[in-house]
Design a protein around this motif. Structure first.
Motif, PDB file in Angstrom:
ATOM      1  N   GLY A 113      -4.833  70.726 -59.652  1.00  0.00           N
ATOM      2  CA  GLY A 113      -5.736  69.739 -60.207  1.00  0.00           C
ATOM      3  C   GLY A 113      -7.017  70.404 -60.663  1.00  0.00           C
ATOM      4  O   GLY A 113      -7.230  71.604 -60.486  1.00  0.00           O
ATOM      5  N   PRO A 114      -7.923  69.643 -61.292  1.00  0.00           N
ATOM      6  CA  PRO A 114      -9.153  70.217 -61.818  1.00  0.00           C
ATOM      7  C   PRO A 114     -10.045  70.728 -60.705  1.00  0.00           C
ATOM      8  O   PRO A 114     -10.112  70.151 -59.632  1.00  0.00           O
ATOM      9  CB  PRO A 114      -9.807  69.019 -62.544  1.00  0.00           C
ATOM     10  N   GLU A 115     -10.718  71.827 -60.981  1.00  0.00           N
ATOM     11  CA  GLU A 115     -11.618  72.410 -59.988  1.00  0.00           C
ATOM     12  C   GLU A 115     -12.935  71.649 -60.016  1.00  0.00           C
ATOM     13  O   GLU A 115     -13.910  72.054 -60.623  1.00  0.00           O
ATOM     14  CB  GLU A 115     -11.842  73.899 -60.294  1.00  0.00           C
ATOM     15  N   VAL A 116     -12.951  70.505 -59.387  1.00  0.00           N
ATOM     16  CA  VAL A 116     -14.133  69.641 -59.378  1.00  0.00           C
ATOM     17  C   VAL A 116     -14.615  69.484 -57.957  1.00  0.00           C
ATOM     18  O   VAL A 116     -13.830  69.206 -57.058  1.00  0.00           O
ATOM     19  CB  VAL A 116     -13.798  68.257 -59.972  1.00  0.00           C
ATOM     20  N   ASN A 148     -11.603  69.811 -50.933  1.00  0.00           N
ATOM     21  CA  ASN A 148     -10.803  70.931 -50.451  1.00  0.00           C
ATOM     22  C   ASN A 148      -9.362  70.510 -50.230  1.00  0.00           C
ATOM     23  O   ASN A 148      -8.418  71.217 -50.599  1.00  0.00           O
ATOM     24  CB  ASN A 148     -11.415  71.467 -49.161  1.00  0.00           C
ATOM     25  N   LEU A 149      -9.171  69.329 -49.653  1.00  0.00           N
ATOM     26  CA  LEU A 149      -7.817  68.861 -49.390  1.00  0.00           C
ATOM     27  C   LEU A 149      -7.067  68.638 -50.689  1.00  0.00           C
ATOM     28  O   LEU A 149      -5.902  69.028 -50.830  1.00  0.00           O
ATOM     29  CB  LEU A 149      -7.859  67.573 -48.573  1.00  0.00           C
ATOM     30  N   LEU A 150      -7.704  68.016 -51.679  1.00  0.00           N
ATOM     31  CA  LEU A 150      -7.020  67.729 -52.938  1.00  0.00           C
ATOM     32  C   LEU A 150      -6.606  69.002 -53.660  1.00  0.00           C
ATOM     33  O   LEU A 150      -5.569  69.037 -54.327  1.00  0.00           O
ATOM     34  CB  LEU A 150      -7.921  66.881 -53.840  1.00  0.00           C
ATOM     35  N   ARG A 151      -7.396  70.062 -53.513  1.00  0.00           N
ATOM     36  CA  ARG A 151      -6.987  71.339 -54.102  1.00  0.00           C
ATOM     37  C   ARG A 151      -5.833  71.950 -53.327  1.00  0.00           C
ATOM     38  O   ARG A 151      -4.879  72.463 -53.903  1.00  0.00           O
ATOM     39  CB  ARG A 151      -8.174  72.304 -54.116  1.00  0.00           C
ATOM     40  N   THR A 152      -5.925  71.900 -52.005  1.00  0.00           N
ATOM     41  CA  THR A 152      -4.928  72.566 -51.177  1.00  0.00           C
ATOM     42  C   THR A 152      -3.566  71.902 -51.279  1.00  0.00           C
ATOM     43  O   THR A 152      -2.535  72.579 -51.270  1.00  0.00           O
ATOM     44  CB  THR A 152      -5.385  72.602 -49.706  1.00  0.00           C
ATOM     45  N   ASP A 209       1.449  67.650 -52.456  1.00  0.00           N
ATOM     46  CA  ASP A 209       2.222  68.081 -51.294  1.00  0.00           C
ATOM     47  C   ASP A 209       1.928  67.148 -50.127  1.00  0.00           C
ATOM     48  O   ASP A 209       0.773  66.824 -49.854  1.00  0.00           O
ATOM     49  CB  ASP A 209       1.843  69.510 -50.893  1.00  0.00           C
ATOM     50  N   ALA A 210       2.971  66.722 -49.450  1.00  0.00           N
ATOM     51  CA  ALA A 210       2.807  65.891 -48.254  1.00  0.00           C
ATOM     52  C   ALA A 210       3.053  66.684 -46.986  1.00  0.00           C
ATOM     53  O   ALA A 210       2.577  66.312 -45.915  1.00  0.00           O
ATOM     54  CB  ALA A 210       3.755  64.700 -48.310  1.00  0.00           C
ATOM     55  N   HIS A 214     -12.408  72.790 -43.155  1.00  0.00           N
ATOM     56  CA  HIS A 214     -11.750  72.986 -44.445  1.00  0.00           C
ATOM     57  C   HIS A 214     -12.336  74.167 -45.215  1.00  0.00           C
ATOM     58  O   HIS A 214     -11.618  74.877 -45.903  1.00  0.00           O
ATOM     59  CB  HIS A 214     -11.856  71.712 -45.284  1.00  0.00           C
ATOM     60  N   ASP A 215     -13.646  74.328 -45.081  1.00  0.00           N
ATOM     61  CA  ASP A 215     -14.329  75.391 -45.822  1.00  0.00           C
ATOM     62  C   ASP A 215     -14.073  76.768 -45.223  1.00  0.00           C
ATOM     63  O   ASP A 215     -13.936  77.757 -45.951  1.00  0.00           O
ATOM     64  CB  ASP A 215     -15.830  75.112 -45.817  1.00  0.00           C
TER      65      ASP A 215
END
Length: 354
Positions: A4-7, A22-26, A151-152, A243-244
């Protein structure tokens, strides 16, 4: 699968949004097929099963999210067997688990499961995709619809915290991001400019984040779960730190200090609201990162182990198999456990001392 976009979402309705970003990227949130529907009364359409959609649009994903945005008129949405949700122009419904659902002009209309031809037309992007237009009646609704995938497995706390359906928007006119999304989506669909497909898929990802923001803001004070944790100033700080910096040698004491709470209060509040102790959450999040690295990269196990805070490849492999149910090498080859997740691996990340 593309990411997804790096936002960075620094403000989640007044809350720290780093853990969500962080979660949405991972978990690799990404937009997929996007199409327009024009309905003529009476009309009804049943959604295809996720198992029939994913192989066609995003074969690498394991979870599908579907959404329907009403751009004109009104209609009803309902999960099969559940109560119908009324929708008007300016509103969106998101089915977070893509349960079988029906979109229709009346709440009690039934629809047959879609045929392969319907799915092929929808995924081919031939827009607009008309439904029941042969009757010659006037248009009763226009929708822009699409899918998101992510991913789930092995651990996506966001999906676990969401209800099956979320309705958002303002039928009287929305000046926020959702209203802008509708205007941009309608424009892109109508003008079919170069790059429209990419623009539309990225817009859908941003729309989903805005729906999440609205949902979090609407949660009652007594709500528990991962999203409720984001709304708590102290817990959102602790979640963002995990997360970080997942490789950090975190302890409950260290997290509590950073979150400006006592060790006991953090442990109790985290467990009550998020649903598990901080160190258990850390263990599961580390394995989510590891699973993504195993699925998408070529790094060796020693490097992956170091990246998520394990001192040795052997310790990482033991923890991964204990929690996920298969060894890292098997996961990389696409093998998944047949009986759910393995046992908790918190003991390998620093068990809480009470």
């Amino acid at each position: 699968m593309t990411c997804g976009p790096e936002v960075e979402w620094r403000d989640l309705g007044g809350m720290a949004g780093d853990a969500l970003s962080n979660l949405l990227r991972t978990v690799r949130l990404t937009g997929a097929t996007f199409f327009e529907i024009e309905g003529h009364d009476p009309w009804a359409v049943c959604s295809p099963a996720p198992s029939s959609i994913l192989p066609k649009i995003l074969p690498g994903a394991d979870h599908l999210i579907s959404y329907h945005v009403v751009t004109a008129g009104r209609c009803f949405a309902r999960i099969v067997g559940a109560e119908a949700i009324p929708l008007e122009a300016g509103e969106v419904v998101v089915f977070t688990k893509s349960d079988p659902h029906i979109m229709s002009s009346h709440p009690d209309l039934r629809a047959d499961p879609p045929t392969a031809d319907v799915l092929d037309i929808a995924t081919a992007g031939r827009m607009p995709f008309y439904i029941n237009c042969a009757g010659g009646s006037s248009t009763s609704v226009r929708l822009v619809c699409g899918y998101l995938a992510c991913d789930a497995l092995p651990f996506n706390p966001l999906l676990e915290a969401l209800p099956p359906a979320i309705k958002a928007g303002d039928a009287k006119g929305d000046g926020g991001w959702l209203g802008q999304f509708i205007k941009l989506a309608v424009s892109e669909v109508a003008e079919k400019r170069a790059g429209s497909e990419t623009v539309l898929t990225k817009l859908s990802e941003l729309m989903f984040v805005d729906v999440l923001r609205r949902y979090v803001a609407s949660l009652p004070p007594q709500q528990t779960g991962w999203l409720a944790g984001l709304r708590d100033a102290h817990l959102s700080k602790a979640l963002a730190l995990i997360h970080d910096r997942p490789a950090n040698n975190w302890t409950v004491e260290a997290l509590a200090k950073e979150a400006a709470l006592s060790r006991t209060v953090l442990a109790e509040r985290f467990t009550k609201i998020v649903g598990m102790p901080p160190m258990h959450y850390l263990a599961r999040w580390r394995m989510q990162i590891a699973s993504e690295l195993l699925s998408t990269g070529t790094g060796n196990l020693a490097n992956i182990a170091a990246e998520i805070g394990y001192e040795s490849e052997a310790a990482f492999s033991r923890a991964f198999k204990k929690m996920i149910g298969v060894p890292p090498s098997a996961w990389r080859l696409g093998v998944r456990a047949t009986s759910g997740s393995g046992n908790d691996a918190a003991s390998d990340t620093g068990e809480e001392k009470r």
